[in-house]
Design a protein around this motif. Sequence first.
Motif, PDB file in Angstrom:
ATOM      1  N   LEU A 150       0.821  -1.201   0.000  1.00  0.00           N
ATOM      2  CA  LEU A 150       0.000   0.000   0.000  1.00  0.00           C
ATOM      3  C   LEU A 150       0.861   1.259   0.000  1.00  0.00           C
ATOM      4  N   ALA A 151       1.950   1.246   0.769  1.00  0.00           N
ATOM      5  CA  ALA A 151       2.821   2.424   0.816  1.00  0.00           C
ATOM      6  C   ALA A 151       3.477   2.670  -0.543  1.00  0.00           C
ATOM      7  N   LEU A 152       4.099   1.648  -1.100  1.00  0.00           N
ATOM      8  CA  LEU A 152       4.777   1.808  -2.387  1.00  0.00           C
ATOM      9  C   LEU A 152       3.785   2.027  -3.526  1.00  0.00           C
ATOM     10  N   GLY A 153       2.675   1.272  -3.502  1.00  0.00           N
ATOM     11  CA  GLY A 153       1.697   1.399  -4.576  1.00  0.00           C
ATOM     12  C   GLY A 153       1.022   2.753  -4.604  1.00  0.00           C
ATOM     13  N   SER A 154       0.695   3.302  -3.432  1.00  0.00           N
ATOM     14  CA  SER A 154       0.040   4.614  -3.401  1.00  0.00           C
ATOM     15  C   SER A 154       0.987   5.723  -3.829  1.00  0.00           C
ATOM     16  N   MET A 155       2.249   5.650  -3.395  1.00  0.00           N
ATOM     17  CA  MET A 155       3.211   6.676  -3.818  1.00  0.00           C
ATOM     18  C   MET A 155       3.477   6.599  -5.314  1.00  0.00           C
ATOM     19  N   ALA A 156       3.638   5.380  -5.829  1.00  0.00           N
ATOM     20  CA  ALA A 156       3.863   5.224  -7.268  1.00  0.00           C
ATOM     21  C   ALA A 156       2.631   5.651  -8.063  1.00  0.00           C
ATOM     22  N   SER A 185       7.477   8.168 -17.701  1.00  0.00           N
ATOM     23  CA  SER A 185       6.407   7.735 -16.793  1.00  0.00           C
ATOM     24  C   SER A 185       5.393   6.849 -17.509  1.00  0.00           C
ATOM     25  N   ARG A 186       5.089   7.187 -18.749  1.00  0.00           N
ATOM     26  CA  ARG A 186       4.145   6.362 -19.499  1.00  0.00           C
ATOM     27  C   ARG A 186       4.711   4.967 -19.747  1.00  0.00           C
ATOM     28  N   ALA A 187       6.002   4.925 -20.100  1.00  0.00           N
ATOM     29  CA  ALA A 187       6.631   3.623 -20.326  1.00  0.00           C
ATOM     30  C   ALA A 187       6.689   2.803 -19.039  1.00  0.00           C
ATOM     31  N   LEU A 188       6.918   3.486 -17.913  1.00  0.00           N
ATOM     32  CA  LEU A 188       6.951   2.779 -16.638  1.00  0.00           C
ATOM     33  C   LEU A 188       5.582   2.205 -16.290  1.00  0.00           C
ATOM     34  N   PHE A 189       4.520   2.963 -16.562  1.00  0.00           N
ATOM     35  CA  PHE A 189       3.180   2.464 -16.300  1.00  0.00           C
ATOM     36  C   PHE A 189       2.856   1.269 -17.192  1.00  0.00           C
ATOM     37  N   LEU A 190       3.263   1.343 -18.460  1.00  0.00           N
ATOM     38  CA  LEU A 190       3.035   0.211 -19.358  1.00  0.00           C
ATOM     39  C   LEU A 190       3.845  -1.007 -18.926  1.00  0.00           C
ATOM     40  N   ALA A 191       5.028  -0.776 -18.363  1.00  0.00           N
ATOM     41  CA  ALA A 191       5.826  -1.894 -17.859  1.00  0.00           C
ATOM     42  C   ALA A 191       5.122  -2.574 -16.690  1.00  0.00           C
ATOM     43  N   CYS A 192       4.472  -1.781 -15.833  1.00  0.00           N
ATOM     44  CA  CYS A 192       3.699  -2.368 -14.729  1.00  0.00           C
ATOM     45  C   CYS A 192       2.538  -3.195 -15.257  1.00  0.00           C
ATOM     46  N   LEU A 193       1.892  -2.698 -16.315  1.00  0.00           N
ATOM     47  CA  LEU A 193       0.814  -3.473 -16.923  1.00  0.00           C
ATOM     48  C   LEU A 193       1.341  -4.763 -17.521  1.00  0.00           C
ATOM     49  N   PHE A 243       0.134  -4.924  -9.745  1.00  0.00           N
ATOM     50  CA  PHE A 243      -1.325  -4.858  -9.628  1.00  0.00           C
ATOM     51  C   PHE A 243      -1.742  -3.680  -8.756  1.00  0.00           C
ATOM     52  N   THR A 244      -1.052  -3.495  -7.644  1.00  0.00           N
ATOM     53  CA  THR A 244      -1.379  -2.389  -6.734  1.00  0.00           C
ATOM     54  C   THR A 244      -1.134  -1.042  -7.399  1.00  0.00           C
ATOM     55  N   ILE A 245      -0.010  -0.915  -8.096  1.00  0.00           N
ATOM     56  CA  ILE A 245       0.300   0.343  -8.783  1.00  0.00           C
ATOM     57  C   ILE A 245      -0.743   0.653  -9.843  1.00  0.00           C
ATOM     58  N   TYR A 246      -1.138  -0.365 -10.585  1.00  0.00           N
ATOM     59  CA  TYR A 246      -2.134  -0.144 -11.647  1.00  0.00           C
ATOM     60  C   TYR A 246      -3.449   0.380 -11.072  1.00  0.00           C
ATOM     61  N   LEU A 247      -3.953  -0.244 -10.016  1.00  0.00           N
ATOM     62  CA  LEU A 247      -5.224   0.185  -9.459  1.00  0.00           C
ATOM     63  C   LEU A 247      -5.130   1.565  -8.815  1.00  0.00           C
ATOM     64  N   MET A 248      -4.035   1.834  -8.106  1.00  0.00           N
ATOM     65  CA  MET A 248      -3.899   3.140  -7.465  1.00  0.00           C
ATOM     66  C   MET A 248      -3.708   4.245  -8.506  1.00  0.00           C
ATOM     67  N   THR A 249      -2.972   3.968  -9.582  1.00  0.00           N
ATOM     68  CA  THR A 249      -2.816   4.954 -10.651  1.00  0.00           C
ATOM     69  C   THR A 249      -4.156   5.245 -11.315  1.00  0.00           C
ATOM     70  N   SER A 250      -4.929   4.212 -11.554  1.00  0.00           N
ATOM     71  CA  SER A 250      -6.251   4.389 -12.157  1.00  0.00           C
ATOM     72  C   SER A 250      -7.159   5.223 -11.260  1.00  0.00           C
ATOM     73  N   TYR A 251      -7.095   4.973  -9.962  1.00  0.00           N
ATOM     74  CA  TYR A 251      -7.949   5.731  -9.040  1.00  0.00           C
ATOM     75  C   TYR A 251      -7.491   7.185  -8.934  1.00  0.00           C
ATOM     76  N   TYR A 252      -6.200   7.399  -8.755  1.00  0.00           N
ATOM     77  CA  TYR A 252      -5.695   8.767  -8.611  1.00  0.00           C
ATOM     78  C   TYR A 252      -5.871   9.574  -9.891  1.00  0.00           C
ATOM     79  N   SER A 253      -5.939   8.908 -11.042  1.00  0.00           N
ATOM     80  CA  SER A 253      -6.141   9.639 -12.297  1.00  0.00           C
ATOM     81  C   SER A 253      -7.506  10.301 -12.339  1.00  0.00           C
ATOM     82  N   GLY A 254      -8.447   9.795 -11.568  1.00  0.00           N
ATOM     83  CA  GLY A 254      -9.776  10.389 -11.519  1.00  0.00           C
ATOM     84  C   GLY A 254      -9.870  11.601 -10.610  1.00  0.00           C
ATOM     85  N   ILE A 255      -8.809  11.907  -9.859  1.00  0.00           N
ATOM     86  CA  ILE A 255      -8.788  13.088  -8.995  1.00  0.00           C
ATOM     87  C   ILE A 255      -8.308  14.280  -9.823  1.00  0.00           C
TER      88      ILE A 255
END
Length: 275
Positions: A84-90, A102-110, A151-163
């Motif tokens: 949760l700590a690492l995923g929320s910060m990322a 950053s986009r490439a890093l997100f795609l790497a997580c996917l 998985f955690t990074i993907y979900l937290m990024t998706s949620y924070y993108s809506g803010i």
Amino acid sequence: MRASRTTRWLAAAPMAALAVATVYPLVFTTNVALKTRHDYILDRFSPTRTAHWDNLGEAWASAGVSQYFVNSLIVVGCAVVLLLALGSMAGFALSHLPFRGSRALFLACLAALFIPFQVIMVPLARTMTGIGLIDTYPGLILAYVAQFLPFTIYLMTSYYSGIPADIVDAARIDGSSVYGVYRRIMLPLGAPALLSVGVLDALFCWNDVLIALLLMPSAQHRTLMVGITSLRGQYSDDIPTFAAGVLIAAVPILVVYLVFQRQIADAVTAGATKG
């Protein structure tokens, strides 16, 4: 009206069959766990007449389930906190702090989500052996973090993108640092997502057998699911005690599902319309 009622019955019938198929194993396990060995040998399917609660105590103390339970609590608790700590910060950085790559890093997580653990299990075991983390709590905790962090990074990024980004920009204009924005704004706003992802991560780690079996070979450090699996050979002639151990392992999962079923559903559907 009749057509509508028929449609509802046609939809309800397979759902009812699925519910029965899901609940029956738990009912059967509970029934076996409360039988004596003699009653189980005579008739394994009939309802128990007298509940034999001593099986639960024997599985908890004599079979070592209590130690396995504590091991799982330590490993899962630490792993979920780190995730949760690492995923929320990322997730905050990837959604609101754009940087080169950053986009490439997100795609790497996917992409990491599609890599089966069986592909990396041999290199992981060799690496953990080389740095002395085999059969240790930190080794298994780090393995869980590495396995479930994408998985955690993907979900937290998706949620924070809506803010809205305006909230972050206004806080930065008011003099807040990046860490201040994360701690005072993003963490409180992301609490529902953190709860949902935390529940899913806890279930993933709690139910794992393969990673724990690979990295925790000794009986002293076995997690609950690995320990329950090992009881099958140890208590092959005492199935009620084995069923009692399975029941003890299933109860925490059942409680989590019943209490956090809404959060689990939200986490599973997160990112479907955002990101």
